[in-house]
Design a protein around this motif. Structure first.
Motif, PDB file in Angstrom:
ATOM      1  N   VAL A 170       0.847  -1.190   0.000  1.00  0.00           N
ATOM      2  CA  VAL A 170       0.000   0.000   0.000  1.00  0.00           C
ATOM      3  C   VAL A 170       0.884   1.242   0.000  1.00  0.00           C
ATOM      4  O   VAL A 170       1.766   1.361   0.835  1.00  0.00           O
ATOM      5  CB  VAL A 170      -0.889  -0.023   1.264  1.00  0.00           C
ATOM      6  CG1 VAL A 170      -1.697   1.216   1.361  1.00  0.00           C
ATOM      7  CG2 VAL A 170      -1.779  -1.249   1.231  1.00  0.00           C
ATOM      8  N   PRO A 171       0.655   2.188  -0.920  1.00  0.00           N
ATOM      9  CA  PRO A 171       1.491   3.393  -0.880  1.00  0.00           C
ATOM     10  C   PRO A 171       1.078   4.285   0.285  1.00  0.00           C
ATOM     11  O   PRO A 171      -0.039   4.207   0.788  1.00  0.00           O
ATOM     12  CB  PRO A 171       1.172   4.069  -2.228  1.00  0.00           C
ATOM     13  CG  PRO A 171      -0.168   3.582  -2.586  1.00  0.00           C
ATOM     14  CD  PRO A 171      -0.303   2.184  -2.031  1.00  0.00           C
ATOM     15  N   ALA A 172       2.001   5.118   0.713  1.00  0.00           N
ATOM     16  CA  ALA A 172       1.740   5.946   1.882  1.00  0.00           C
ATOM     17  C   ALA A 172       0.728   7.034   1.540  1.00  0.00           C
ATOM     18  O   ALA A 172       0.682   7.538   0.426  1.00  0.00           O
ATOM     19  CB  ALA A 172       3.037   6.583   2.364  1.00  0.00           C
ATOM     20  N   LEU A 173      -0.108   7.382   2.529  1.00  0.00           N
ATOM     21  CA  LEU A 173      -1.073   8.456   2.342  1.00  0.00           C
ATOM     22  C   LEU A 173      -0.344   9.793   2.380  1.00  0.00           C
ATOM     23  O   LEU A 173       0.592   9.967   3.142  1.00  0.00           O
ATOM     24  CB  LEU A 173      -2.102   8.445   3.470  1.00  0.00           C
ATOM     25  CG  LEU A 173      -3.265   7.493   3.369  1.00  0.00           C
ATOM     26  CD1 LEU A 173      -4.096   7.627   4.622  1.00  0.00           C
ATOM     27  CD2 LEU A 173      -4.116   7.808   2.165  1.00  0.00           C
TER      28      LEU A 173
ATOM     29  N   VAL B 203     -14.189  19.216  13.363  1.00  0.00           N
ATOM     30  CA  VAL B 203     -14.407  17.841  12.896  1.00  0.00           C
ATOM     31  C   VAL B 203     -13.085  17.204  12.479  1.00  0.00           C
ATOM     32  O   VAL B 203     -12.804  16.044  12.786  1.00  0.00           O
ATOM     33  CB  VAL B 203     -15.414  17.832  11.731  1.00  0.00           C
ATOM     34  CG1 VAL B 203     -15.456  16.481  11.068  1.00  0.00           C
ATOM     35  CG2 VAL B 203     -16.776  18.209  12.236  1.00  0.00           C
ATOM     36  N   ALA B 204     -12.243  18.028  11.809  1.00  0.00           N
ATOM     37  CA  ALA B 204     -10.944  17.494  11.396  1.00  0.00           C
ATOM     38  C   ALA B 204     -10.107  17.126  12.606  1.00  0.00           C
ATOM     39  O   ALA B 204      -9.455  16.074  12.636  1.00  0.00           O
ATOM     40  CB  ALA B 204     -10.213  18.516  10.528  1.00  0.00           C
TER      41      ALA B 204
ATOM     42  N   PHE C 189     -11.209  16.255  15.482  1.00  0.00           N
ATOM     43  CA  PHE C 189     -11.786  15.055  16.076  1.00  0.00           C
ATOM     44  C   PHE C 189     -11.313  13.805  15.353  1.00  0.00           C
ATOM     45  O   PHE C 189     -10.936  12.805  15.990  1.00  0.00           O
ATOM     46  CB  PHE C 189     -13.309  15.164  16.040  1.00  0.00           C
ATOM     47  CG  PHE C 189     -14.001  13.964  16.573  1.00  0.00           C
ATOM     48  CD1 PHE C 189     -14.672  13.096  15.734  1.00  0.00           C
ATOM     49  CD2 PHE C 189     -13.966  13.675  17.921  1.00  0.00           C
ATOM     50  CE1 PHE C 189     -15.299  11.983  16.216  1.00  0.00           C
ATOM     51  CE2 PHE C 189     -14.597  12.558  18.413  1.00  0.00           C
ATOM     52  CZ  PHE C 189     -15.261  11.716  17.559  1.00  0.00           C
ATOM     53  N   ALA C 190     -11.341  13.880  13.995  1.00  0.00           N
ATOM     54  CA  ALA C 190     -10.896  12.709  13.232  1.00  0.00           C
ATOM     55  C   ALA C 190      -9.427  12.418  13.513  1.00  0.00           C
ATOM     56  O   ALA C 190      -9.029  11.264  13.697  1.00  0.00           O
ATOM     57  CB  ALA C 190     -11.116  12.951  11.732  1.00  0.00           C
ATOM     58  N   ASP C 191      -8.626  13.505  13.594  1.00  0.00           N
ATOM     59  CA  ASP C 191      -7.212  13.307  13.907  1.00  0.00           C
ATOM     60  C   ASP C 191      -7.048  12.713  15.287  1.00  0.00           C
ATOM     61  O   ASP C 191      -6.168  11.872  15.517  1.00  0.00           O
ATOM     62  CB  ASP C 191      -6.466  14.643  13.827  1.00  0.00           C
ATOM     63  CG  ASP C 191      -6.296  15.103  12.391  1.00  0.00           C
ATOM     64  OD1 ASP C 191      -6.071  16.298  12.172  1.00  0.00           O
ATOM     65  OD2 ASP C 191      -6.402  14.232  11.509  1.00  0.00           O
TER      66      ASP C 191
ATOM     67  N   LEU D 114      -9.070  10.686  16.798  1.00  0.00           N
ATOM     68  CA  LEU D 114      -9.377   9.254  16.768  1.00  0.00           C
ATOM     69  C   LEU D 114      -8.161   8.460  16.314  1.00  0.00           C
ATOM     70  O   LEU D 114      -7.808   7.440  16.917  1.00  0.00           O
ATOM     71  CB  LEU D 114     -10.550   8.986  15.816  1.00  0.00           C
ATOM     72  CG  LEU D 114     -11.929   9.417  16.297  1.00  0.00           C
ATOM     73  CD1 LEU D 114     -12.946   9.192  15.203  1.00  0.00           C
ATOM     74  CD2 LEU D 114     -12.343   8.636  17.517  1.00  0.00           C
ATOM     75  N   ASN D 115      -7.524   8.969  15.253  1.00  0.00           N
ATOM     76  CA  ASN D 115      -6.328   8.278  14.770  1.00  0.00           C
ATOM     77  C   ASN D 115      -5.211   8.340  15.788  1.00  0.00           C
ATOM     78  O   ASN D 115      -4.478   7.361  15.992  1.00  0.00           O
ATOM     79  CB  ASN D 115      -5.870   8.899  13.446  1.00  0.00           C
ATOM     80  CG  ASN D 115      -6.556   8.234  12.271  1.00  0.00           C
ATOM     81  OD1 ASN D 115      -7.242   7.244  12.444  1.00  0.00           O
ATOM     82  ND2 ASN D 115      -6.379   8.790  11.087  1.00  0.00           N
TER      83      ASN D 115
ATOM     84  N   LYS E  78      -5.509   5.751  18.437  1.00  0.00           N
ATOM     85  CA  LYS E  78      -5.066   4.433  17.968  1.00  0.00           C
ATOM     86  C   LYS E  78      -3.559   4.324  18.052  1.00  0.00           C
ATOM     87  O   LYS E  78      -3.005   3.356  18.598  1.00  0.00           O
ATOM     88  CB  LYS E  78      -5.465   4.267  16.498  1.00  0.00           C
ATOM     89  CG  LYS E  78      -6.654   3.401  16.254  1.00  0.00           C
ATOM     90  CD  LYS E  78      -6.647   3.046  14.774  1.00  0.00           C
ATOM     91  CE  LYS E  78      -7.971   2.583  14.305  1.00  0.00           C
ATOM     92  NZ  LYS E  78      -7.975   2.308  12.895  1.00  0.00           N
ATOM     93  N   VAL E  79      -2.876   5.365  17.513  1.00  0.00           N
ATOM     94  CA  VAL E  79      -1.420   5.327  17.495  1.00  0.00           C
ATOM     95  C   VAL E  79      -0.889   5.319  18.923  1.00  0.00           C
ATOM     96  O   VAL E  79       0.073   4.614  19.243  1.00  0.00           O
ATOM     97  CB  VAL E  79      -0.864   6.548  16.724  1.00  0.00           C
ATOM     98  CG1 VAL E  79       0.624   6.673  16.935  1.00  0.00           C
ATOM     99  CG2 VAL E  79      -1.166   6.418  15.258  1.00  0.00           C
TER     100      VAL E  79
ATOM    101  N   ALA F 205      -0.998   1.889  20.562  1.00  0.00           N
ATOM    102  CA  ALA F 205       0.098   1.026  20.127  1.00  0.00           C
ATOM    103  C   ALA F 205       1.415   1.499  20.715  1.00  0.00           C
ATOM    104  O   ALA F 205       2.256   0.702  21.129  1.00  0.00           O
ATOM    105  CB  ALA F 205       0.169   1.005  18.605  1.00  0.00           C
TER     106      ALA F 205
END
Lengths: 259, 223
Positions: A45-48, A121-122, A124-126, A128-129, A132-133, A136
């Protein structure tokens, strides 16, 4: 077991060489065995990209401005937009009707909503990610700290193990001291017992001598007392009285001199 | 291209092809597929979060048998919300304003809940027709009333149709009236139009949610 080991030792180099030959001569042979078994692609998968494409006024991509810049300069795209709009309206390709106002209203609401709530909203989305990070990362950090701690503990144990010689010496000294103490106690006990025996003998001998002495003294006294005649007794008493008188005179004389 | 009031409700066809089919596939096209990545872009992250939260909330009152309906209910909700919100854009056609579509969604789903209830637990399903604690003389009347209420449940679809059609029509009317207006009065009408727009956005989302919520309620009774 021995034959298995020897056969393995013989074939091990072959087993390791064959796959490398395979992958060198026939690249991607492994991929062919998975031909169209799932809709997912096996390709890496290429990087985003970090950010989205750059836009001007929120909708029009920056590339259009870059495209028109050499020929028409900075105001080119704006002129294009205005001219297109005027053309469409004047030629009645687009007629202003009630939907236009409805569109204007809806557009206002949408733009207002995006401008006001977009960053939240942005974020908030960040977030959430990020969570996750972070989870880990926590696991990884925990593993690293526990491993570092394990290394320190291991070093400490090694240092402790070095000192075990001292421990053994100390223990040996302890045991030796205990034995020595025990031996000395027993020697002490022995001497005490021997002394007690000897003291008994001595006490016995002194007792003998004393009894003999007392017996002799009693016998001498008895004989002397029986040999005292009455005449001797009278003369000795008279002598005693004269001695006493002399002494009294002397004492009286001493007393008057003192005063 | 002059528009009359009801152009927005006419099911569009082009050379005989009903375009409502294309309009119905638009929500499917617009939602990105969740990728195989661990960390996604913002759109997919938000989409995933929303779907997860919504499904979790929806399935809270349902027991295990109702959990089989999770995919259906969530996808229905997304479908309806997207169709409603897209219909608010100008010159778009809202498929959910067509009674045929909404009844086609409501009646089979409602009937499914009824049949499931009757098959798996007929006593309990029939027992729903008589609420607890009713006075004895009222029982016959109440059973009839409850039966009627059971059979009127497909009004789910009618509700959706009515709400959306009314909203769209109001916006069209207010905008139409705005057209030849004097500026002073036009401001008032603009305010009305603005408020109606806000209402319509809310109604679009709420009606979709109510549809799905009521379905889950009927499911909860019967599963």
């Amino acid at each position: 077991m021995g034959t298995l080991n020897s056969t393995l030792k013989f074939y091990m180099p072959v087993l390791t060489i064959v796959p490398t030959i395979k992958s060198a001569c026939l690249p991607r042979l492994v991929q062919l065995s998975h031909l169209h078994t799932s809709p997912n692609s096996q390709a890496p998968v290429p990087a985003l990209p970090e950010k989205g494409g750059k836009t001007r006024h929120g909708i029009i991509p920056e590339e259009i401005f870059q495209l028109l810049y050499p020929k028409t300069g900075v105001t080119g795209p704006y002129m294009l937009g205005a001219g297109l709009l005027t053309y469409i309206l004047s030629k009645e390709i687009y007629i202003i009707n009630h939907e236009t106002f409805a569109a204007a209203c809806m557009g206002t609401v949408i733009i207002y909503g995006v401008r006001k709530f977009g960053p939240d909203v942005a974020a908030f989305a960040d977030k959430l990610n990020e969570e996750k990070v972070q989870k880990a990362q926590e696991v990884k950090d925990l593993a690293m700290t526990s491993l570092a701690q394990a290394v320190l503990d291991e070093k400490k144990e090694q240092w402790r193990a070095e000192g075990r010689q001292m421990l053994f010496d100390a223990k040996r000294n302890n045991v030796a001291m205990l034995l020595e103490t025990n031996r000395r106690e027993r020697v002490h006990m022995v001497t005490n017992e021997v002394k007690k025996r000897l003291d008994y003998q001595i006490a016995l001998q002194t007792l003998h001598r004393r009894m003999e002495q007392e017996h002799m003294v009693n016998w001498v006294e008895k004989n002397v007392v029986t040999s005292i005649t009455p005449q001797q007794e009278k003369t000795s008493i008279a002598k005693c009285i004269t001695d006493l008188k002399v002494l009294a005179k002397v004492q009286q004389a001493k007393a008057t001199v003192a005063i | 291209m002059t528009l009359s009031f009801f152009d927005q409700f006419m099911s569009p066809t082009y050379l005989g092809i009903p375009l409502i089919a294309v309009a119905l596939t638009l929500p499917w096209i617009l939602f990105p597929t969740p990728s195989a990545r661990w960390l996604n872009n913002r759109l997919i992250t938000l989409q995933g979060w929303f779907i997860n939260r919504f499904t979790q909330q929806l399935l809270l009152p349902l027991n295990l048998g109702g959990h089989k309906w999770a995919a259906l209910l969530t996808s229905l909700m997304l479908f309806l919300i997207t169709l409603n919100m897209l219909g608010l854009l100008p010159y778009t056609f809202t498929p959910t304003t067509q009674l045929s579509l909404n009844m086609g969604l409501a009646v089979p789903l409602w009937l499914a809940t009824v049949i499931i209830g009757m098959r798996n637990q007929p006593t309990a399903a029939l027992g729903h027709l008589l609420p607890e604690g009713t006075p004895v003389p009222l029982i016959p009347v109440l059973i009839i009333i409850e039966t009627i209420s059971l059979f009127i449940r497909p009004a789910l679809g009618v509700r959706l149709t009515a709400n959306l059609t009314a909203g769209h029509q109001l916006i069209a009317t207010a905008a139409f009236v705005l057209l030849p207006m004097m500026p002073t009065v036009a401001i008032l009408t603009s305010i009305v139009l603005f408020l109606l727009t806000l209402l319509e956005i809310a109604v679009a989302m709420i009606q979709a949610y109510v549809f799905v919520l009521l379905l889950s309620l009927y499911l909860q009774e019967n599963v």
